[in-house]
Motif scaffolding. Structure first.
Motif, PDB file in Angstrom:
ATOM      1  N   LYS A  67       0.829  -1.212   0.000  1.00 58.46           N
ATOM      2  CA  LYS A  67       0.000   0.000   0.000  1.00 58.46           C
ATOM      3  C   LYS A  67       0.859   1.257   0.000  1.00 58.46           C
ATOM      4  CE  LYS A  67      -4.050  -2.050   2.277  1.00 58.46           C
ATOM      5  NZ  LYS A  67      -4.872  -2.078   3.512  1.00 58.46           N
ATOM      6  N   GLU A  68       1.940   1.240   0.806  1.00 57.57           N
ATOM      7  CA  GLU A  68       2.821   2.411   0.882  1.00 57.57           C
ATOM      8  C   GLU A  68       3.574   2.632  -0.429  1.00 57.57           C
ATOM      9  OE1 GLU A  68       3.150   4.784   3.240  1.00 57.57           O
ATOM     10  OE2 GLU A  68       1.395   3.796   4.094  1.00 57.57           O
ATOM     11  N   LEU A  69       3.986   1.551  -1.070  1.00 53.88           N
ATOM     12  CA  LEU A  69       4.674   1.677  -2.365  1.00 53.88           C
ATOM     13  C   LEU A  69       3.741   2.246  -3.423  1.00 53.88           C
ATOM     14  CD1 LEU A  69       6.787  -1.622  -2.504  1.00 53.88           C
ATOM     15  CD2 LEU A  69       7.599   0.697  -2.001  1.00 53.88           C
ATOM     16  N   GLU A  70       2.455   1.856  -3.352  1.00 51.38           N
ATOM     17  CA  GLU A  70       1.474   2.392  -4.295  1.00 51.38           C
ATOM     18  C   GLU A  70       1.249   3.890  -4.057  1.00 51.38           C
ATOM     19  OE1 GLU A  70      -1.911  -0.057  -3.655  1.00 51.38           O
ATOM     20  OE2 GLU A  70      -1.165  -1.726  -4.914  1.00 51.38           O
TER      21      GLU A  70
ATOM     22  N   PHE B 147       8.264   7.873  -6.320  1.00 53.35           N
ATOM     23  CA  PHE B 147       9.183   8.461  -5.354  1.00 53.35           C
ATOM     24  C   PHE B 147      10.050   7.363  -4.738  1.00 53.35           C
ATOM     25  CE2 PHE B 147       5.553  11.289  -5.533  1.00 53.35           C
ATOM     26  CZ  PHE B 147       6.143  12.539  -5.633  1.00 53.35           C
ATOM     27  N   LYS B 148      11.266   7.708  -4.398  1.00 53.62           N
ATOM     28  CA  LYS B 148      12.183   6.743  -3.775  1.00 53.62           C
ATOM     29  C   LYS B 148      11.815   6.590  -2.303  1.00 53.62           C
ATOM     30  CE  LYS B 148      17.070   5.676  -3.167  1.00 53.62           C
ATOM     31  NZ  LYS B 148      18.486   6.140  -3.392  1.00 53.62           N
ATOM     32  N   VAL B 149      11.621   5.354  -1.877  1.00 55.53           N
ATOM     33  CA  VAL B 149      11.308   5.089  -0.466  1.00 55.53           C
ATOM     34  C   VAL B 149      12.357   4.144   0.101  1.00 55.53           C
ATOM     35  CG1 VAL B 149       8.831   5.461  -0.711  1.00 55.53           C
ATOM     36  CG2 VAL B 149       9.772   3.175  -1.060  1.00 55.53           C
TER      37      VAL B 149
ATOM     38  N   LEU C 184       9.761   3.708   5.747  1.00 55.51           N
ATOM     39  CA  LEU C 184       8.520   2.952   5.873  1.00 55.51           C
ATOM     40  C   LEU C 184       8.358   2.352   7.265  1.00 55.51           C
ATOM     41  CD1 LEU C 184       8.285   1.090   2.441  1.00 55.51           C
ATOM     42  CD2 LEU C 184       7.159   3.194   3.151  1.00 55.51           C
ATOM     43  N   LEU C 185       9.468   1.878   7.827  1.00 62.65           N
ATOM     44  CA  LEU C 185       9.390   1.286   9.169  1.00 62.65           C
ATOM     45  C   LEU C 185       9.044   2.342  10.209  1.00 62.65           C
ATOM     46  CD1 LEU C 185       9.671  -1.200  10.926  1.00 62.65           C
ATOM     47  CD2 LEU C 185      12.136  -0.809  11.016  1.00 62.65           C
TER      48      LEU C 185
ATOM     49  N   THR D 112      13.197  -5.056   6.400  1.00 64.84           N
ATOM     50  CA  THR D 112      14.034  -4.795   5.218  1.00 64.84           C
ATOM     51  C   THR D 112      14.018  -5.976   4.263  1.00 64.84           C
ATOM     52  OG1 THR D 112      15.483  -3.357   6.528  1.00 64.84           O
ATOM     53  CG2 THR D 112      16.350  -4.174   4.445  1.00 64.84           C
ATOM     54  N   LYS D 113      14.084  -7.180   4.823  1.00 63.65           N
ATOM     55  CA  LYS D 113      14.062  -8.388   3.995  1.00 63.65           C
ATOM     56  C   LYS D 113      12.749  -8.500   3.225  1.00 63.65           C
ATOM     57  CE  LYS D 113      13.981 -13.403   4.451  1.00 63.65           C
ATOM     58  NZ  LYS D 113      13.928 -14.531   5.397  1.00 63.65           N
ATOM     59  N   LEU D 114      11.615  -8.244   3.903  1.00 58.74           N
ATOM     60  CA  LEU D 114      10.314  -8.323   3.246  1.00 58.74           C
ATOM     61  C   LEU D 114      10.167  -7.245   2.171  1.00 58.74           C
ATOM     62  CD1 LEU D 114       8.086  -9.009   6.385  1.00 58.74           C
ATOM     63  CD2 LEU D 114       8.649 -10.644   4.573  1.00 58.74           C
TER      64      LEU D 114
END
Length: 306
Positions: free
Chosen positions: A265-268, A273-275, A280-281, A297-299
């Motif tokens: 959802k956050e990537l959408e 934009f670079k995240v 995000l965490l 980070t792994k996910l």
């Protein structure tokens, strides 16, 4: 006198090194009796080899290589190679003592300790500066040893540390162990300096690099040529007294699926934009949800590769 700083390797490797060897690719083909030899054969035949300090990436390794202290040697506890010097030429690889990865040692049928011992038995000693932790300390009995490692990596060297303490080759004058507290053997406790999360406010950075940041803080003293164990302990005690206590937050723990949904959802929302994982965490935790940094980070990396 030298100071030997021993720290764990990192899962993050630089992407420009060709021919990464993955443990997952061998697990299907070998049993526990043959996999270590097969693994090292693949490592020996790696397409490209460079000094270890040019292989690892991420915040932990950036801090480790930033420590500027006279007569300091940097060593690596590598799940793939065993104990290696930071200048040892190695290939890129993916193997870890941490559980939950496709490349976890526990998926080979061997325990982490069995794997560690077998690595040093099968590898070509001529290619490495030292054959084991026990031999490193035994050869350099007049030196000082700082071990800044995660609990998983600390556990695989506990047997060697205990024997070196019994042999009096390690004492409270030349051994300092830095890690978070996870069932450490009681014989090691007199040498243990816990990397408390409360130190983050002073040492900065995330918890994933806290062990090595604490090592850097303790080692960067005014007169390291006149190394003083008491000065190290005084600095640590001062840090304990002056650090800001972190508030206890009862965040809700999430499953992998719930975290994946949050990330997607956050990537959408941030499309174009670079995240970063850190950004995000931070947002996840701001809404009182919990996830360990390495897991998050792994996910995120897995989703971004899809």
């Amino acid at each position: 006198m030298k100071i030997h700083l021993i720290t764990n390797c990192t899962n993050l490797k630089k992407s420009n090194i060709q021919g990464k060897v993955t443990l997952e690719s061998l697990i299907r083909e070998h049993n526990s009796q043959s996999i270590v030899s097969a693994w090292f054969e693949h490592l020996e035949n790696a397409v490209q080899k460079v000094p270890a300090n040019e292989v690892y990436a991420g915040d932990h390794w950036k801090v480790a290589t930033s420590i500027v202290v006279p007569n300091l040697d940097l060593w690596v506890l590598s799940a793939g190679y065993g104990l290696i010097h930071s200048s040892s030429h190695i290939g890129s690889y993916d193997a870890t003592f941490s559980s939950g990865s496709e490349n976890s040692i526990n998926k080979t049928g061997l325990s982490n300790n069995e794997w560690w011992e077998s690595l040093h038995q099968v590898r070509n000693s001529e290619n490495f500066k030292c054959q084991s932790l026990h031999s490193l300390v035994s050869i350099n009995v007049d030196d000082v040893f700082f071990i800044a490692a995660s609990p998983d990596y600390l556990r695989v060297i506990q047997k060697e540390l205990k024997q070196l303490l019994l042999d009096k080759k390690l004492t409270n004058k030349n051994l300092f162990i830095i890690s978070s507290k996870h069932n450490i053997d009681k014989i090691l406790m007199p040498y243990f300096l816990e990397s408390s999360a409360d130190f983050c406010s002073t040492l900065k950075g995330g918890r994933v690099s806290l062990n090595i940041r604490l090592a850097r803080y303790l080692l960067e003293q005014d007169s390291v040529k006149k190394f003083s164990p008491n000065h190290i302990i005084d600095k640590y005690n001062h840090l304990q007294k002056t650090s800001v206590k972190l508030p206890v937050k009862n965040r809700k723990k999430l499953s992998d699926d719930e975290i994946n949904n949050f990330i997607i959802k956050e990537l959408e929302v941030n499309q174009g934009f670079k995240v970063s994982a850190t950004m995000l965490l931070k947002k996840l935790r701001s809404i009182n949800l919990a996830c360990e940094q390495k897991r998050f980070t792994k996910l995120l990396n897995k989703i971004q590769l899809q």
